[in-house]
Design an enzyme around this catalytic site. Structure first.
Site, mmCIF file in Angstrom:
data_model
loop_
_atom_site.group_PDB
_atom_site.id
_atom_site.type_symbol
_atom_site.label_atom_id
_atom_site.label_comp_id
_atom_site.label_asym_id
_atom_site.label_seq_id
_atom_site.Cartn_x
_atom_site.Cartn_y
_atom_site.Cartn_z
ATOM 1 N N LYS A 243 0.818 -1.217 0.000
ATOM 2 C CA LYS A 243 0.000 0.000 0.000
ATOM 3 C C LYS A 243 0.852 1.268 0.000
ATOM 4 C CE LYS A 243 -3.347 -2.353 2.538
ATOM 5 N NZ LYS A 243 -3.425 -2.743 3.898
ATOM 6 N N ARG A 244 2.036 1.142 0.570
ATOM 7 C CA ARG A 244 2.933 2.311 0.598
ATOM 8 C C ARG A 244 3.169 2.871 -0.797
ATOM 9 N NH1 ARG A 244 8.015 1.278 1.146
ATOM 10 N NH2 ARG A 244 7.692 -0.953 0.924
#
Ligand code: GLU
Length: 486
Positions: A243-244
């Site tokens: 998700k980063r």
């Protein structure tokens, strides 16, 4: 017949890695005229959520990855797993484990201190009869562990080639937990067997699980399927994609205005290639040429810019009506107006942006000035196109010419602008750029005359008048910029 499955755990969104696994299973099945099945691995009651099941099924449908048979839910098959674990126990291929969580933790601690990988030390295999009887009397909770036999486990991965494990590296893993729930290894093997799966295609983070699973197949006396482990997907920083790295879930892709066809095409090429340099390939074509043997062994990098490019290519391929239909929900989300009341103007606007946007969501953003007078001038445009004071004179002339125009349309607007440029001995661009800035606030966009046509005579007059008032006497860098300039 080839039978493959996609087996997500409903504990979170459907991410790039999962979608690509589903996609390769799907392509493989369709290429071979086989079946593509969906199994929901929901035995972790605490983390599995109904809403994630919906997200997964909707996402797969949106991408056109339709499965061929009823969905199999592991949570409904607990009895089957228990029965099979008991069978191995009765045959002496598994044993009860009475170790508590704390005891296991202690062993893990010791392994950590000794800097050795943890492996269950077979404590319960070595217990005396009396000890076991005592545990039974006090009704101590027990799990069932698999007794890993000696030897080697070898399998031929369709992507990685031969992979060998020494069974001494494999611990006696749990088949059935103390609460009666199966572990992933147990459920996956039993289900793949009963679903008659011929090929297990999944992420290469499961390579280490494969010897355990093959040993289980053998213990049950079943033939293991073929295995193909897909390479990992990395972010641009070469770390595992997460998700980063921004939008990576189907839901996000959809909300950002990616087309499912573009995602399909892009992810299919993330680790596989049809053997030539083609980048835009239809689903039908991929089905024809997909070959698991052409999948890369090495990890591949997720390049969002390439996806954006591919999406823009797919947007260009849509016809105007298709694009209009797909874009309406994005205008709806802006809350600017009721889209059904403005469908005619939208029908004119949407094609103007077809070759200019990379995502559907950009379209309302890029075309905002058609719906509001409250746009701001780009400062870099003012700095560049308002240096020569003749700009104001020519704008003034264009304004009065337009006011006197009987039939205002794209052609007449163009005629007026070009004539005025000519009469003033300047190139058309000399006035086209400032006029675009006046009418839209922007330095780039669709053709000026298309914009004028859609805005209509009255609106064009209003905007030129307003700009003349706001900008007259404006000298870049010297006088104050109009309020709201960006
Ligand atoms: N539920 C597992 C996962 O999501 C499935 C792995 C497999 O395909 O065996 O990783």
């Amino acid at each position: 017949m080839v039978r493959v499955r996609f087996a997500p755990s409903p504990t979170g969104a459907l991410h790039v890695g999962g979608i690509r696994t589903a996609l390769y299973n799907y392509l493989f099945a369709r290429n071979k005229g086989g079946r593509f099945l969906l199994r929901i691995e929901d035995t972790d009651v605490e983390r599995s959520k109904k809403e994630w099941i919906d997200v997964i099924t909707e996402g797969l449908r949106w991408l056109g990855l339709e499965w061929d048979e009823d969905i199999v839910f592991q949570s409904k098959r607990l009895g089957v797993y228990q029965e099979h674990a008991m069978k191995l126990l009765e045959e002496g291929k598994a044993y009860y484990c009475y170790c508590t969580e704390e005891e296991i933790q202690e062993h893990k601690e010791i392994a950590r201190t000794l800097k050795k990988p943890f492996k269950y030390p077979r404590t319960c295999l070595k217990r005396s009869k009396e000890e076991i009887e005592a545990f039974e009397r006090e009704k101590r909770p027990k799990a069932i562990r698999f007794k890993v036999p000696e030897g080697k486990t070898v399998f031929n991965d369709l992507i990685h080639g031969e992979i060998e494990f020494d069974n001494s590296e494999v611990e006696d893993f749990v088949l059935l937990k103390q609460n009666g729930f199966p572990t992933y290894q147990t459920a996956v093997v039993i289900d793949d067997h009963f679903m008659e799966i011929t090929h297990v295609i999944r992420g290469d983070d499961h390579i280490a699980n494969t010897p355990k699973q093959i040993l289980l197949y053998r213990a049950f006396g079943w033939e293991p399927p073929e295995f193909a482990h897909l390479p990992m997907i990395l972010g641009p920083d070469k770390k595992r994609l997460s998700k980063r790295h921004g939008a990576t879930s189907v839901t996000q892709f959809r909300e950002e205005g990616f087309l499912p066809e573009a995602i399909f095409n892009f992810l299919a090429l993330l680790g596989w290639s049809p053997g030539d340099n083609r980048e835009i390939i239809s689903k039908e074509e991929m089905i024809k040429v997909f070959d698991i043997k052409n999948v890369n062994k090495r990890a591949c990098v997720f390049d969002i810019n390439k996806l954006l490019w591919m999406n823009s290519e797919y947007i260009k391929k849509l016809n105007d009506e298709e694009l209009l239909e797909k874009i309406l929900p994005f205008y709806e989300k802006t809350d600017w107006f009721k889209v059904e009341e403005h469908i005619d103007v939208l029908r004119k606007i949407v094609p103007l942006f077809k070759t200019r946007v990379k995502t559907l969501r950009e379209l309302p953003e890029f075309s905002n000035y058609f719906f509001t007078r409250n746009y701001r001038y780009e400062r870099k445009g003012l700095d560049k196109h308002f240096v020569d004071p003749r700009v104001f004179e020519i704008l003034e002339e264009i304004l009065s010419e337009i006011i006197s125009l009987k039939d205002f349309d794209k052609e007449s607007a163009e005629r007026v602008v070009r004539e005025k440029a000519k009469q003033n001995n300047v190139k058309a661009a000399f006035i086209i750029h400032p006029l675009r800035l006046v009418l839209t606030g922007k330095t780039v966009g669709p053709g000026l005359f298309d914009i004028m046509d859609v805005l209509g005579k009255d609106e064009v007059i209003f905007r030129i008048k307003r700009a003349l008032k706001e900008l007259r006497g404006f000298v870049p860098g010297k006088t104050a910029y109009p309020e709201g300039t960006i």
